[in-house]
Enzyme design. Structure first.
Site, short mmCIF file in Angstrom:
data_model
loop_
_atom_site.label_atom_id
_atom_site.label_comp_id
_atom_site.label_asym_id
_atom_site.label_seq_id
_atom_site.Cartn_x
_atom_site.Cartn_y
_atom_site.Cartn_z
CD1 TRP A 108 -1.03 -3.45 2.12
CD2 TRP A 108 -0.33 -3.76 4.26
NE1 TRP A 108 -0.91 -5.19 2.58
CE2 TRP A 108 -1.11 -4.73 3.25
CE3 TRP A 108 -0.77 -3.06 5.78
CZ2 TRP A 108 -1.32 -5.62 4.57
CZ3 TRP A 108 -0.93 -3.54 5.87
CH2 TRP A 108 -0.75 -5.79 6.68
CG HIS A 109 -3.18 -0.08 7.13
ND1 HIS A 109 -1.88 0.36 6.94
CD2 HIS A 109 -2.69 -1.10 8.35
CE1 HIS A 109 -1.38 0.47 8.12
NE2 HIS A 109 -1.27 -0.75 8.63
N GLY A 110 -6.24 0.26 3.49
CA GLY A 110 -7.80 0.14 2.90
C GLY A 110 -7.82 1.40 2.19
#
Lengths: 438, 76
Positions: free
Chosen positions: A324-326
């Protein structure tokens, strides 16, 4: 428009604030439109051509949310919920992960599919999760009354639009609807301004300066020896903390000017005594989302719950949190390491009946988190490997020469450590000053 | 619907988490015990559903983290 930019602080925010309190005196519902227009303007400032995407998401999800809310057939509700979550993930996936998927397909199958280079719509990760939480609330019957204006306001309220916290509809709406919150509160105004100032200091003095050393270290990862590697990793670990918590302080302070209290998102995470404790203190609203919308439903859907199954689910939830962060395998590793840390933590509790000393727990947890942030910050796995090797002393013990004119940052790092581990946080300020908010 | 009493909930929490009953009271909350963690939380909710024949909304599982909150949710 960044929160600490002059255009935001000196023009946009005072203008919206004055308009909000002035017009609220004469009209009962105008405040909703003022905040929505302000949110649209704030969002479009970044990229006017991509701003329609957030409206597509708002209209689409409001429509689906209503279908779910108004239906009395459980199976139909469930189908619409699944479809709507699927489309939200797809929407996020197309813009955020399509190139990542193409690159992996090209690598695996030796193909030459061109990458799409799609622009990344601002805040898409945050408003997608917030939207999914809203749809789940619709399914569970937690949302009794809503309309398109209220829903739009919930998504586009500018203090928390870009980087959270991920708020819940039932937390925000009663605050917006309370007429008392539309009368200016001098106490909230002062505390809000103090929080904005604290947030700015965290960002400008600490995060931005620590970033100089961290960036230099990661750029020169091949030449880093013991001290340089530790400095690099520590500088980034404190940079990300001051960056994110500074942002949250500013968001909380800005919302407070409008008499809106955002949920707590950080609670001295580096004082955590275990990885379980860390995720109850770091990005709390993301942890809550992962627990309520993925972990609990997943665990509950299992035929028989046992420790191994629960740990497997925990691991996968943290893989999701990581990505989700990247769009990078390094974020997957970051998530996976935290999942692994949680499993070890749960295993320890299960096997050993004693509690580890809190100072030892804090020391171990901080160092583990510091290690995981190396993967979070690195551009390649080689970077992470070199820094970890350096930290273990495999690259020698000389002090890197490029740090010599950056001695003042050492002082900032030292103060960062003291502030983080010794001082009370801004939540304490909020709790003890008893914020006026109904 | 039959009202659920505090003792029933305390028994379920005690049985699921293996925390001695005498350590749990009406004011107890998950953060007081390291054994009342996220995994125990789901087990507690499933056990309550079984005993009370009442379905608890999935989105509420994370909120029902104290004896008082559970009682309030079940009885209202």
């Amino acid at each position: 428009m960044l929160f600490h930019s002059p255009i935001f602080l000196l023009i946009f925010l005072p203008f919206v604030l004055v308009l909000y309190f002035y017009i609220s005196k004469y009209s009962k519902f105008a405040y909703e439109y003022i905040l929505i227009i302000a949110g649209v303007f704030f969002y479009a400032w970044w990229n006017i051509y991509l701003s329609p995407l957030i409206f597509v998401s708002i209209f689409f999800n409001f429509f689906l949310g209503n279908l779910i809310r108004k239906s009395s057939q459980k199976l139909f509700k469930k189908k619409i919920l699944i479809i709507s979550i699927f489309f939200n993930i797809l929407f996020l996936g197309i813009f955020k992960y399509s190139d990542f998927v193409i690159q992996n397909i090209n690598f695996l199958f030796n193909s030459e599919i061109s990458i799409l280079n799609l622009p990344f719509p601002l805040a898409i990760s945050f408003f997608t999760f917030q939207t999914i939480a809203y749809l789940v609330d619709c399914y569970d019957g937690n949302i009794k009354k809503t309309n398109l204006t209220k829903y739009s306001l919930f998504i586009i309220f500018f203090p928390q639009l870009i980087a959270g916290p991920i708020v819940k509809f039932n937390h925000m709406m009663p605050q917006f609807q309370n007429e008392k919150n539309r009368i200016i509160s001098h106490k909230n105004l002062i505390i809000g301004l103090i929080l904005i100032l604290i947030g700015m200091l965290k960002k400008i003095i600490f995060a931005d300066n620590l970033a100089i050393l961290a960036n230099m270290g990661f750029e020169n990862h091949q030449n880093l020896e013991f001290y340089g590697s530790w400095l690099t990793s520590l500088c980034f670990t404190f940079q990300i903390y001051f960056d994110f918590s500074g942002y949250i302080d500013m968001a909380t302070g800005i919302a407070l000017l409008f008499n809106i209290r955002l949920p707590i998102n950080f609670n001295s995470p580096y004082k955590a005594t275990s990885i379980i404790d860390f995720w109850q203190r770091w990005h709390i609203t993301l942890s809550n989302f992962l627990m309520n919308c993925i972990y609990f439903p997943w665990i509950k859907s299992l035929n028989k719950i046992n420790f191994s199954k629960a740990m497997l689910v925990t691991f996968f939830v943290f893989i999701i949190a990581g990505i989700w962060h990247g769009p990078s395998w390094l974020f997957v590793i970051f998530g996976g390491l935290h999942g692994l840390g949680l499993i070890i933590n749960h295993l320890f509790r299960k096997i050993f009946k004693f509690k580890i000393d809190k100072y030892i727990g804090c020391f171990l947890t901080f160092n583990y988190v510091n290690l995981t942030f190396i993967f979070f910050r690195s551009d390649t796995l080689l970077e992470s490997k070199n820094i970890i090797k350096g930290m273990l002393g495999f690259n020698g013990f000389a002090f890197p020469s490029f740090y010599e004119d950056k001695i003042y940052i050492f002082l900032i790092l030292l103060i960062s450590i003291l502030i983080t581990f010794i001082f009370k946080n801004t939540n304490y300020l909020l709790e003890n000053l008893k914020i006026k908010n109904k | 619907m039959k009202k659920i009493n505090v003792d029933q909930i305390i028994s379920i929490v005690s049985k699921t988490t293996k925390i001695p009953k005498k350590q749990i009271n009406i004011n107890s909350k998950s953060s007081d015990f390291y054994r009342w963690d996220s995994l125990a939380q789901v087990s507690i909710i499933i056990e309550i559903e079984k005993k009370t024949k009442k379905k608890i909304k999935t989105s509420k599982i994370g909120e029902l983290t104290s004896i008082k909150k559970i009682i309030k949710y079940l009885n209202y």
